[in-house]
Design an enzyme around this catalytic site. Structure first.
Site, PDB file in Angstrom:
ATOM      1  N   GLU A 338       0.798  -1.223   0.000  1.00 23.73           N
ATOM      2  CA  GLU A 338       0.000   0.000   0.000  1.00 23.73           C
ATOM      3  C   GLU A 338       0.835   1.279   0.000  1.00 23.73           C
ATOM      4  O   GLU A 338       0.534   2.217   0.737  1.00 23.73           O
ATOM      5  CB  GLU A 338      -0.939   0.020   1.222  1.00 23.73           C
ATOM      6  CG  GLU A 338      -1.923  -1.119   1.225  1.00 23.73           C
ATOM      7  CD  GLU A 338      -2.760  -1.201   2.496  1.00 23.73           C
ATOM      8  OE1 GLU A 338      -3.948  -1.521   2.357  1.00 23.73           O
ATOM      9  OE2 GLU A 338      -2.239  -0.957   3.592  1.00 23.73           O
TER      10      GLU A 338
HETATM   11  C1  TNX Z   1      -4.294  -4.071   4.719  1.00 21.55           C
HETATM   12  S1  TNX Z   1      -2.554  -6.245   4.199  1.00 21.55           S
HETATM   13  C2  TNX Z   1      -3.037  -3.773   5.197  1.00 21.55           C
HETATM   14  C3  TNX Z   1      -2.881  -3.323   6.582  1.00 21.55           C
HETATM   15  C4  TNX Z   1      -4.201  -3.218   7.290  1.00 21.55           C
HETATM   16  C5  TNX Z   1      -5.066  -4.383   6.926  1.00 21.55           C
HETATM   17  C6  TNX Z   1      -6.350  -4.425   7.670  1.00 21.55           C
HETATM   18  C7  TNX Z   1      -1.520  -5.242   4.157  1.00 21.55           C
HETATM   19  C8  TNX Z   1      -0.256  -5.737   3.692  1.00 21.55           C
HETATM   20  N1  TNX Z   1      -1.866  -4.005   4.529  1.00 21.55           N
HETATM   21  O1  TNX Z   1      -2.204  -2.106   6.606  1.00 21.55           O
HETATM   22  O2  TNX Z   1      -3.960  -3.215   8.662  1.00 21.55           O
HETATM   23  O3  TNX Z   1      -5.332  -4.331   5.549  1.00 21.55           O
HETATM   24  O4  TNX Z   1      -7.062  -5.583   7.388  1.00 21.55           O
END
Ligand code: TNX
Length: 534
Positions: A338
């Site tokens: 992300e």
């Molecule tokens: C996605 S999964 C994220 C996290 C969040 C999560 C909550 C991922 C690698 N990043 O930053 O905490 O979703 O479900």
């Protein structure tokens, strides 16, 4: 998200659940004899063992039972660990000794067990667990635990009898990576809370503890060369609570404790995104030289290290050097998910600079699967967290990386994200990947999950526990149980033993064990709890 009334409601529900159980327990005990009619069948274990051949008389643990170990220090330590589990409920002395015959015997010997497999032989005279490595003995001990009545987990004396069915279990895992991730950044968890979770993971033969040590909301590990990361960056959490961080001694204690349960700690510093806590601690790390405020919300994707500044790489190298020195395990997770505030070109440039730093300090790179959009270094592992709805393009990129030698850890969000709500009614958790009931979490095959991935590229599975909505051990347990044992089984047991109808019976039998251990769990209507699974 932190709604006091919702939480209160949730706690009341949990309390009611426990009361109900107590009431049921009382009436059941009133009606049935306390003694277990027959010992637990050898295959009624989670994860399902590779083979279980019943036969012969059961073994009964008695006042005279010894735990016999060979000369190695580690075998003795595992013997003591087993004794500490068995003594309070049996009330027996169970000395751990190198002498005598019969009883419970732990034995290291060459054999076709691999690094983690074992054989358990049970008969009238004793139970012998044989393995080539201490990890195998330890896993065999978990099987023995589950073959004993659930009451063996109680911390006060129970009547028994303590029978282990006769026969032989021969067991070895399908995958070498059977992980659980704990997000200690969104909410901080103390060393004792982490240890409590480690003990629960060990019962299901999980062998990796991935700690998500940094994120926008908190930096949780002391770094001597950048002290404000922990003191400032660790000073809050989601919802504005006090947060916290691990001193180096704390972190070493977690590593030591996890290792004593045969879990390898995989530390994660998430970058270049998810870095607000670091950016808030050092103005210099920001492209504009201005430190943002600390963040206590739950948005993602708004922060980025400054890819064009040299100081960024000094920072990254210092952090990786200090963390690698504290970590005996092989892996260092660099996040990479992300990074919505980092351009693609910058992301690739950043990963090209950072991966060799990990190698320089002797560690293997692990990254979230977005790393496959850059150039994963040789031997790197990518952790896939997509879902059914992930675009074909993104899946193809991961498959291609796997074909080119990048190993995969599978953590599909709509299957094994332990922070997803079970249903829309369950009070804790998020639902961006959908609702994940127990069956959905269990009912898939890691070996066939991403078509086109060569079999050997799948290194295993991991269950992440993100903590935006989770604040204490009870919350963690409510989300982990009953889903975590299913993920453990996907990682350990062969695909041929996969069968929801039979699994749910074995799972039901675990409820009583969690009750005895004081572990919270969600009483999913998909699992026949009441029957005890029998
Ligand atoms: C996605 S999964 C994220 C996290 C969040 C999560 C909550 C991922 C690698 N990043 O930053 O905490 O979703 O479900």
């Amino acid at each position: 998200m932190r709604d006091g009334r919702v939480r209160q409601h949730h706690r009341t529900l949990r309390l009611l659940g426990s009361l109900l159980l107590v009431t049921m327990g009382v009436s059941v005990t009133g009606a049935a004899p306390a003694a277990q009619a027959s010992p637990t069948p050898l295959d009624r274990v989670i994860p399902a063992p590779a083979s279980a051949a019943p036969g012969g008389s059961p073994y009964q643990i008695t006042r005279g039972t010894h735990i016999r170990v060979d000369d190695s220090r580690e075998t003795r330590r595992i013997g003591e660990y087993l004794a500490r589990i068995l003594r309070p409920s049996t009330g027996y002395r169970l000395p751990v000794t190198a002498q005598g015959s019969g009883g419970i015997r732990l034995r290291l010997a060459a054999g076709p067990f691999g690094a983690e497999g074992y054989r358990l032989d049970s008969g009238r005279k004793g139970v012998t667990i044989t393995a080539a490595e201490p990890a195998g003995l330890f896993h065999g001990v978990q099987t023995l635990r589950q073959l004993l009545p659930a009451a063996v987990e109680e911390d006060s004396v129970r009547p028994g009898p303590w029978l282990v069915a006769g026969g032989t279990v021969t067991d070895t895992p399908r995958y070498g990576w059977r992980g659980a991730m704990l997000d200690v950044s969104r909410h901080f968890f103390t060393v004792d809370q982490v240890k409590r979770y480690v003990d629960q993971l060990a019962l299901y033969k999980i062998n990796k503890l991935h700690l998500h040590l940094s994120d926008d909301q908190g930096w949780r590990i002391a770094v001597d060369s950048w002290p404000r990361l922990a003191t400032h960056g660790g000073s809050t959490e989601v919802g504005g609570g006090p947060g916290g961080f691990y001193t180096k001694a704390d972190y070493k204690e977690i590593v030591r404790y996890a290792a004593s349960r045969y879990l390898e700690v995989v530390p994660e510093i998430d970058m270049p995104g998810h870095t607000n806590a670091a950016l808030a601690s050092y103005a210099d790390l920001n492209c504009d030289g201005v430190a943002p405020p600390l963040y206590t919300g739950t948005e993602v994707g708004f922060s980025s290290l400054c890819v064009g500044k040299e100081v960024t790489y000094d920072f990254v190298e210092d952090v990786i050097r200090e963390l690698a020195a504290l970590t005996p395990g092989r892996y260092l997770h660099i996040g990479g998910d992300e990074a919505h505030s980092t351009s693609h070109a910058d992301y690739v440039r950043f990963m090209d600079r950072v991966q060799p730093i990990v190698a320089k300090y002797g560690k293997t790179v692990v990254g979230w699967h977005q790393l496959t959009g850059a150039t994963p270094s040789r031997g790197a592992l990518a952790q896939y967290w997509g879902l059914d709805g992930t675009s074909a393009e993104e899946k193809a990129q991961v498959v291609k990386a796997a074909q080119n030698g990048t190993g995969l850890i599978l953590s599909p969000a709509d299957r094994v994200y332990l922070d997803m709500k079970y249903t829309k009614e369950t009070p804790l958790g998020l639902s961006w990947a959908g609702y994940v009931e127990v069956r959905r979490s269990y009912d898939w095959d890691p070996g066939a999950y991403l078509p086109g991935v060569p079999g050997g590229a799948v290194k295993g599975v991991e269950a992440p526990m993100w903590s935006e909505t989770l604040e204490d051990s009870g919350d963690i347990e409510f989300m982990a149980f009953p889903r975590l044992p299913g993920v453990a089984e996907l990682g350990w047991s062969s695909a041929v033993s996969h069968d929801w109808e039979r699994y749910k019976g074995r799972l039901a039998a675990q409820g009583e064990r969690w009750g005895a251990l004081g572990v919270e769990w969600y009483r999913s209507p998909q699992v026949p709890w009441g029957s005890g699974g029998r």
